[in-house]
Enzyme design. Structure first.
Site, PDB file in Angstrom:
ATOM      1  N   ASP A   1       0.811  -1.205   0.000  1.00 22.75           N
ATOM      2  CA  ASP A   1       0.000   0.000   0.000  1.00 22.75           C
ATOM      3  C   ASP A   1       0.859   1.276   0.000  1.00 22.75           C
ATOM      4  OD1 ASP A   1      -2.339   1.500   0.174  1.00 22.75           O
ATOM      5  OD2 ASP A   1      -2.370   1.431   2.364  1.00 22.75           O
TER       6      ASP A   1
ATOM      7  N   GLU B   1       0.393  -0.698  14.217  1.00 23.16           N
ATOM      8  CA  GLU B   1      -0.411   0.124  13.303  1.00 23.16           C
ATOM      9  C   GLU B   1      -1.844   0.141  13.784  1.00 23.16           C
ATOM     10  OE1 GLU B   1      -0.489  -0.811   9.096  1.00 23.16           O
ATOM     11  OE2 GLU B   1       1.679  -1.110   9.029  1.00 23.16           O
TER      12      GLU B   1
ATOM     13  N   GLU C   1       3.303  -7.834   7.724  1.00 20.90           N
ATOM     14  CA  GLU C   1       2.101  -8.511   7.255  1.00 20.90           C
ATOM     15  C   GLU C   1       2.358  -9.584   6.214  1.00 20.90           C
ATOM     16  OE1 GLU C   1      -0.993  -5.720   6.332  1.00 20.90           O
ATOM     17  OE2 GLU C   1      -1.087  -5.037   8.402  1.00 20.90           O
TER      18      GLU C   1
HETATM   19  C1  BDP Z   1      -1.635  -2.209   6.841  1.00 12.37           C
HETATM   20  C2  BDP Z   1      -0.329  -2.134   6.092  1.00 12.37           C
HETATM   21  C3  BDP Z   1      -0.003  -0.722   5.620  1.00 12.37           C
HETATM   22  C4  BDP Z   1      -1.233  -0.099   4.998  1.00 12.37           C
HETATM   23  C5  BDP Z   1      -2.338  -0.071   6.027  1.00 12.37           C
HETATM   24  C6  BDP Z   1      -3.615   0.578   5.475  1.00 12.37           C
HETATM   25  O1  BDP Z   1       0.730  -2.608   6.874  1.00 12.37           O
HETATM   26  O2  BDP Z   1       1.067  -0.747   4.720  1.00 12.37           O
HETATM   27  O3  BDP Z   1      -0.981   1.172   4.474  1.00 12.37           O
HETATM   28  O4  BDP Z   1      -2.647  -1.390   6.347  1.00 12.37           O
HETATM   29  O5  BDP Z   1      -4.442  -0.140   4.937  1.00 12.37           O
HETATM   30  O6  BDP Z   1      -2.203  -3.447   6.753  1.00 12.37           O
HETATM   31  O7  BDP Z   1      -3.752   1.788   5.562  1.00 12.37           O
END
Ligand code: BDP
Length: 571
Positions: A157, A484, A397
């Site tokens: 992403d 995150e 991930e």
């Molecule tokens: C997580 C990923 C990250 C994405 C984020 C998202 O690690 O790279 O940008 O989700 O969806 O799963 O914003």
């Protein structure tokens, strides 16, 4: 062993930065090699180096290569008796390099430095340097790609920016000088222990002196050596320990002599600190540590993933302003300059390799493992002396697979051998079982309850998060960092009651997450996704090709959530 000591300037060592405007040509039909562009091309456009090529022009933003760069340089006369090296800070993804028409090497993988000894090839007068960069996406590469849902077809992403992303340096060092330095620090009651290893280019008899500057005095170790390796142990009584609150750095200088005459000097900054996990807690210098911070991207309009010193300074100041003390280098190693600043400004780093979304497809497995080992080795070699770096992250991930445990066990053992002094983790996503946590030192989880699941229902999402965290802790009995959590938020979009994409929703989501995390004693860190909005491929969940989960906009203006974090973290 790989030596990748950062070039410095002193009486014995010099470097020239080749940053500036180079010539560039898109190789839309992949004919450059056939047409001998390696010997130089004449129709190039000017391009800025370092910077991604994608947003510098009005055309070909999504073209991922090959792209060809060329420039010329000459070297100073007084470099004639020196070793001359050409060093690239980062080229994404595959670089082929020619000097004066001769192929001098290839490097696969962005975000890490690589270099070539060009002592015997370089001319004092005009040298022609040509670089072919290929950033196409492929399931064979790491990070792997090729899903057809978005454009360009990334599995990850963030936008697959291509080009020469960090400075290209030309440097000179003494031919028989210092090749590498490894420093490990420890604390023994009221002493700081500094263990130093120095790799030399040659086995000649050499005298050396190590000088650690401590206040107004110097602690020294003198050695006479016939081997390529010098080892020393320095002891500092009542040291000033390195912490985020007081990131104290000592100057450590190595001098090499031959018959009493100095012929090489290298100075690095070191911090004395320890990092460890005991039970369900994380300890810095024997004291409990809690991480507040962010995931981030090297991303900015026009320059893409290119090195931008002012933005680095800005991001540190934004992070400090919110009360953050740490970040994860999502999802690839950041510039060496940023690591140096983290040492100086007191930020703790989870340092991640570009292993995003590993697939464990059998036919690519061996190649992926080889590449991951290469990445981690290059990263450890580059960053092993930074007190700021406390954890290596092996992946972000990875997909669910019965093959993943063995894969990561191999990578874990490989990393521990390279650096037994730091912790190792990997980062797992919602709904994915990851048995690699059985051997990792610390658990990192990315969670998006009330965003990707339980959409619009923060209370319900929080309940699910709480249950899952407890379950994971019961199972692995290790400290957990929520690495995150966040929501896409359009700046200036408001709703009462809070609704997805509104600033109010981001505020409420982060507030409830943070309250929950603080109520669980085994949680030792929280990293909000993301510090700033950032560019992605185009697809239906990314309006305008932007991930809007930043608490700051892409041009670094705060959303309401940034103020809320500041309130909560500074408490
Ligand atoms: C997580 C990923 C990250 C994405 C984020 C998202 O690690 O790279 O940008 O989700 O969806 O799963 O914003």
């Amino acid at each position: 062993m790989l030596h990748i000591l950062y070039p410095i300037r002193n009486n014995y060592r010099q470097y020239i930065d080749l940053s500036g405007f180079w010539d560039f040509q898109f190789d839309l039909d992949n004919q450059g090699i056939e047409k001998n562009w390696n010997e130089g091309f004449s129709n190039g456009d000017p391009i800025a180096v370092p910077a991604s090529w994608n947003d510098q022009f009005t055309e070909n933003r999504d073209f991922l290569g090959p792209g060809w760069y060329q420039t010329t340089f000459s070297i100073p006369w007084d470099w004639n008796d020196k070793k001359v090296v050409l060093r690239f800070g980062s080229v994404n993804y595959l670089a082929d390099v020619w000097l004066n028409g001769e192929h001098i090497g290839t490097h696969e993988g962005g975000h890490l430095p690589f270099e070539f000894d060009i002592t015997n090839l370089v001319k004092n007068q005009k040298n022609l340097l040509v670089v072919r960069v290929d950033g196409h996406l492929s399931p064979e590469r790491v990070p792997p790609s090729g899903r057809p849902y978005n454009f360009p077809n990334t599995n990850f992403d963030f936008f697959p920016f291509c080009g020469i992303h960090r400075p290209v340096l030309l440097y000179s060092i003494p031919k028989e000088g210092i090749e590498d330095i490894t420093v490990i620090t420890n604390i023994d009651s009221d002493s700081g222990i500094v263990l130093v290893k120095i790799n030399l280019a040659n086995e000649h008899p050499i005298e050396s002196r190590l000088i650690l500057k401590v206040d107004d005095t110097e602690i020294t170790a003198e050695k006479s050596n016939k081997r390529k390796l010098i080892e020393a142990r320095l002891e500092v009584k009542n040291p000033k320990l390195w912490t985020p609150e007081n990131p104290y750095l000592y100057d450590l200088t190595m001098e090499l002599f031959n018959n009493g005459e100095v012929f090489d000097i290298y100075t690095i900054k070191i911090g004395i600190r320890t990092i460890e996990v005991k039970g369900d807690q994380l300890f810095l210098n024997g004291k409990p540590l809690y991480l507040y911070g962010f995931g981030r991207h090297e991303d900015f309009p026009v320059t893409g993933r290119g090195y931008l010193p002012a933005v680095i300074i800005k991001d540190f100041s934004l992070m400090k302003w919110t009360g953050a003390n740490s970040f994860r280098t999502t999802h690839y190693p950041y510039s060496e300059q940023m690591m140096n600043l983290a040492d100086r400004l007191g930020f703790l780093i989870i340092n991640e390799i570009p292993a995003v979304g590993l697939t464990f497809i059998k036919k690519h497995l061996d190649r992926h493992l080889t590449l991951c080992k290469q990445y981690i080795q290059e990263l450890v070699e580059r960053d092993k002396n930074h007190p700021s770096v406390i954890i290596w992250s092996l992946a972000n991930e990875p997909r669910s697979s019965p093959l993943s445990k063995d894969f990561f066990h191999e990578l874990y053992k490989f990393t521990k051998k390279l650096d037994p002094s730091r912790l190792i983790t990997l980062v797992n996503s919602q709904g994915v079982e990851n048995r690699a946590f059985e051997f990792c030192d610390i658990v990192c989880l990315n969670r998006y309850y009330a965003w990707y699941t339980d959409q619009g229902q923060i209370e319900k999402g929080i309940e699910h998060l709480s249950e899952e965290l407890d379950k994971i802790f019961r199972r692995y009995q290790k400290p957990i960092i929520l690495s995150e959590f966040g929501t896409d938020t359009i700046p200036g979009w408001h709703a009462q009651p809070p609704e997805m994409f509104s600033e109010e929703y981001q505020v409420e989501f982060l507030t409830k997450y943070i309250d929950l995390l603080k109520s669980k004693s085994y949680i030792v860190g929280q990293h909000v996704w993301n510090l700033c909005d950032f560019k992605t491929s185009q697809g239906i969940v990314r309006m305008g090709g932007i991930n809007y989960k930043g608490v700051f906009t892409r041009d670094r203006r705060p959303k309401m959530a940034a103020h809320q974090l500041k309130k909560m973290w500074k408490k």
